[in-house]
Design an enzyme around this catalytic site. Structure first.
Site, PDB file in Angstrom:
ATOM      1  N   HIS A  25      -8.240   0.679  -4.427  1.00 26.75           N
ATOM      2  CA  HIS A  25      -9.219   0.447  -3.358  1.00 26.75           C
ATOM      3  C   HIS A  25      -9.968   1.751  -3.095  1.00 26.75           C
ATOM      4  O   HIS A  25      -9.430   2.661  -2.459  1.00 26.75           O
ATOM      5  CB  HIS A  25      -8.457  -0.037  -2.106  1.00 26.75           C
ATOM      6  N   MET A  46      -9.428   7.729  -0.644  1.00 22.75           N
ATOM      7  CA  MET A  46     -10.401   8.102   0.404  1.00 22.75           C
ATOM      8  C   MET A  46     -10.954   9.489   0.110  1.00 22.75           C
ATOM      9  O   MET A  46     -10.231  10.357  -0.379  1.00 22.75           O
ATOM     10  CB  MET A  46      -9.717   8.109   1.774  1.00 22.75           C
ATOM     11  N   ASP A  75      -4.852   3.380  -2.069  1.00 20.83           N
ATOM     12  CA  ASP A  75      -5.971   3.659  -1.166  1.00 20.83           C
ATOM     13  C   ASP A  75      -6.548   5.038  -1.440  1.00 20.83           C
ATOM     14  O   ASP A  75      -5.914   6.054  -1.153  1.00 20.83           O
ATOM     15  CB  ASP A  75      -5.488   3.582   0.289  1.00 20.83           C
ATOM     16  N   PHE A 116      -7.135   4.567   7.805  1.00 27.18           N
ATOM     17  CA  PHE A 116      -5.760   4.910   8.158  1.00 27.18           C
ATOM     18  C   PHE A 116      -4.841   3.698   8.048  1.00 27.18           C
ATOM     19  O   PHE A 116      -5.269   2.581   8.345  1.00 27.18           O
ATOM     20  CB  PHE A 116      -5.699   5.455   9.594  1.00 27.18           C
ATOM     21  N   GLY A 117      -3.596   3.938   7.653  1.00 25.36           N
ATOM     22  CA  GLY A 117      -2.573   2.899   7.691  1.00 25.36           C
ATOM     23  C   GLY A 117      -2.045   2.757   9.112  1.00 25.36           C
ATOM     24  O   GLY A 117      -2.375   3.557   9.988  1.00 25.36           O
ATOM     25  N   GLY A 160       1.183  -2.127   3.962  1.00 28.27           N
ATOM     26  CA  GLY A 160       1.731  -0.780   3.824  1.00 28.27           C
ATOM     27  C   GLY A 160       2.952  -0.614   4.707  1.00 28.27           C
ATOM     28  O   GLY A 160       4.097  -0.720   4.264  1.00 28.27           O
ATOM     29  N   THR A 161       2.688  -0.411   5.983  1.00 29.07           N
ATOM     30  CA  THR A 161       3.745  -0.148   6.956  1.00 29.07           C
ATOM     31  C   THR A 161       4.822  -1.234   6.951  1.00 29.07           C
ATOM     32  O   THR A 161       6.021  -0.925   6.931  1.00 29.07           O
ATOM     33  CB  THR A 161       3.117  -0.048   8.373  1.00 29.07           C
ATOM     34  N   SER A 162       4.402  -2.507   6.953  1.00 30.50           N
ATOM     35  CA  SER A 162       5.390  -3.592   7.118  1.00 30.50           C
ATOM     36  C   SER A 162       6.279  -3.765   5.899  1.00 30.50           C
ATOM     37  O   SER A 162       7.330  -4.403   5.992  1.00 30.50           O
ATOM     38  CB  SER A 162       4.695  -4.907   7.472  1.00 30.50           C
ATOM     39  N   SER A 222       0.835  -1.202   0.000  1.00 28.47           N
ATOM     40  CA  SER A 222       0.000   0.000   0.000  1.00 28.47           C
ATOM     41  C   SER A 222       0.868   1.249   0.000  1.00 28.47           C
ATOM     42  O   SER A 222       1.606   1.526   0.954  1.00 28.47           O
ATOM     43  CB  SER A 222      -0.906   0.031   1.232  1.00 28.47           C
ATOM     44  N   MET A 267     -11.514  -6.198   4.960  1.00 29.73           N
ATOM     45  CA  MET A 267     -10.751  -5.251   5.780  1.00 29.73           C
ATOM     46  C   MET A 267     -10.427  -5.895   7.121  1.00 29.73           C
ATOM     47  O   MET A 267     -11.313  -6.409   7.805  1.00 29.73           O
ATOM     48  CB  MET A 267     -11.555  -3.969   6.032  1.00 29.73           C
ATOM     49  N   HIS A 275      -0.969  -1.390  -4.334  1.00 29.25           N
ATOM     50  CA  HIS A 275      -2.272  -1.070  -3.742  1.00 29.25           C
ATOM     51  C   HIS A 275      -2.402   0.442  -3.550  1.00 29.25           C
ATOM     52  O   HIS A 275      -1.545   1.077  -2.938  1.00 29.25           O
ATOM     53  CB  HIS A 275      -2.381  -1.790  -2.400  1.00 29.25           C
ATOM     54  N   ASP A 317      -6.546  -6.672   4.119  1.00 28.47           N
ATOM     55  CA  ASP A 317      -5.989  -5.318   4.092  1.00 28.47           C
ATOM     56  C   ASP A 317      -6.027  -4.699   5.477  1.00 28.47           C
ATOM     57  O   ASP A 317      -7.103  -4.440   6.018  1.00 28.47           O
ATOM     58  CB  ASP A 317      -6.824  -4.484   3.102  1.00 28.47           C
ATOM     59  N   GLY A 318      -4.831  -4.468   6.030  1.00 22.70           N
ATOM     60  CA  GLY A 318      -4.719  -3.772   7.297  1.00 22.70           C
ATOM     61  C   GLY A 318      -3.953  -4.579   8.339  1.00 22.70           C
ATOM     62  O   GLY A 318      -4.376  -5.671   8.716  1.00 22.70           O
ATOM     63  N   GLY A 319      -2.776  -4.056   8.733  1.00 21.56           N
ATOM     64  CA  GLY A 319      -2.012  -4.685   9.808  1.00 21.56           C
ATOM     65  C   GLY A 319      -1.323  -5.988   9.444  1.00 21.56           C
ATOM     66  O   GLY A 319      -0.954  -6.768  10.324  1.00 21.56           O
ATOM     67  N   MET A 379     -12.394   3.909  -1.239  1.00 21.17           N
ATOM     68  CA  MET A 379     -13.157   4.109   0.002  1.00 21.17           C
ATOM     69  C   MET A 379     -13.871   5.449  -0.158  1.00 21.17           C
ATOM     70  O   MET A 379     -13.507   6.449   0.447  1.00 21.17           O
ATOM     71  CB  MET A 379     -12.199   4.092   1.204  1.00 21.17           C
TER      72      MET A 379
HETATM   73  C1  DX5 Z   1      -6.779   1.352   5.290  1.00 18.67           C
HETATM   74  C2  DX5 Z   1      -6.205   0.982   3.943  1.00 18.67           C
HETATM   75  C3  DX5 Z   1      -5.051   0.020   4.005  1.00 18.67           C
HETATM   76  C4  DX5 Z   1      -3.881   0.465   4.820  1.00 18.67           C
HETATM   77  C5  DX5 Z   1      -2.896  -0.652   4.994  1.00 18.67           C
HETATM   78  O1  DX5 Z   1      -7.945   2.092   5.106  1.00 18.67           O
HETATM   79  O2  DX5 Z   1      -7.196   0.402   3.140  1.00 18.67           O
HETATM   80  O3  DX5 Z   1      -4.641  -0.333   2.701  1.00 18.67           O
HETATM   81  O4  DX5 Z   1      -3.264   1.581   4.274  1.00 18.67           O
HETATM   82  O5  DX5 Z   1      -1.812  -0.167   5.723  1.00 18.67           O
HETATM   83  P1  DX5 Z   1      -1.054  -1.001   6.858  1.00 18.67           P
HETATM   84  O6  DX5 Z   1      -0.427  -2.189   6.192  1.00 18.67           O
HETATM   85  O7  DX5 Z   1      -0.075  -0.025   7.378  1.00 18.67           O
HETATM   86  O8  DX5 Z   1      -2.085  -1.432   7.874  1.00 18.67           O
HETATM   87 ZN    ZN Z   2      -6.615  -0.564   1.115  1.00 18.42          ZN
END
Ligand code: DX5
Ligand code: ZN
Length: 233
Positions: A76, A47, A45, A154-155, A208-210, A18, A148, A43, A186-188, A78
């Site tokens: 994606h 929003m 995101d 948020f990431g 994303g983060t990882s 992401s 999700m 990916h 998606d997420g964490g 949102m």
């Molecule tokens: C959250 C997004 C995710 C998020 C993933 O609304 O859809 O894609 O950015 O980020 P991490 O991997 O940091 O949770």
């Molecule tokens: Zn996403």
């Protein structure tokens, strides 16, 4: 026309970093860094400050990073108005569009048909409170389901392991109906949470983060995620 998720095997474990966690002042380098690290898609995101309480990227940015890679842009949305905006995202370079099942600016079937008519692949996403069954009526019309594993917006949030029964329920339904539908989480997602996700049947992993902020580098981070392919349910 570029590739879509239909060109990728739903039996392979695929990694979709992401961009939200990337360094936005160096996006071209950041995308090349994860591509060289072996990722399978990118990916994005999107929003709108209405569907979720945050604002991120839009069509002009997607258009400018389209030059950086030929990887599938796993987009994606949102946003509250996927019907209205899908086309501008495809024109900007999105190869795949996922929108949310919780509400759209037209009936879900119509949004699916519209996105397909733009010659890209289509996915449906579920927020944590939405049950697996919400996507069952559409499974044979779509290419991907995105579950999700955090509240969208948020990431950098913590993985919700209690979403795994929902992932498995969707995977079981995909198998029962003999469909080729990607199942994305998606997420964490990281080295610790990937095992649960793969065991539940998720084959497409957003991280994303990882990946982007991993001190050991993106290549190592992506390899650790790919290694879970052997336990994919
Ligand atoms: C959250 C997004 C995710 C998020 C993933 O609304 O859809 O894609 O950015 O980020 P991490 O991997 O940091 O949770
Ligand atoms: Zn996403």
């Amino acid at each position: 026309m570029g590739m879509t998720v239909k060109d990728l095997s739903s039996e392979k474990l695929l990694v979709s970093p992401s961009v939200l966690a990337a360094d936005f002042s160096r996006l071209d380098e950041e995308i090349k860094r994860v591509e060289q690290g072996g990722c399978d898609l990118i990916h994005l995101d999107v929003m709108d400050g209405h569907f979720v309480p945050n604002l991120t990227i839009g069509p002009p940015l997607i258009k400018s990073i389209r030059k950086s890679t030929n990887l599938v842009f796993d987009t994606h949305l949102m946003i509250t108005d996927p019907m209205k905006y899908a086309e501008v995202f495809v024109k900007s370079g999105a190869d795949h569009i996922t929108f949310h099942v919780e509400g759209a600016d037209a009936p879900i079937e119509q949004v699916i048909e519209h996105i397909k008519s733009l010659n890209v692949s289509v996915g449906l996403s579920l927020k944590p409170a939405t049950p697996a069954e919400a996507v069952f009526p559409y499974l044979d019309q779509i290419d991907l389901v995105l579950v999700m594993t955090v509240e969208p917006g948020f990431g950098g949030q913590s993985f919700m392991a209690d979403m795994m029964p929902k992932v498995k329920a969707i995977k079981d339904e995909i198998k029962r109906r003999n469909l080729k539908v990607h199942l994305e989480v998606d997420g964490g997602l990281d080295a610790n949470t990937i095992t649960a996700a793969a065991e539940a049947g998720a084959n497409m992993i957003v991280a994303g983060t990882s990946v982007f902020r991993n001190p050991e580098g993106a290549e190592k981070a992506i390899k650790v995620l790919h290694d879970a392919e052997s336990i994919l349910y």
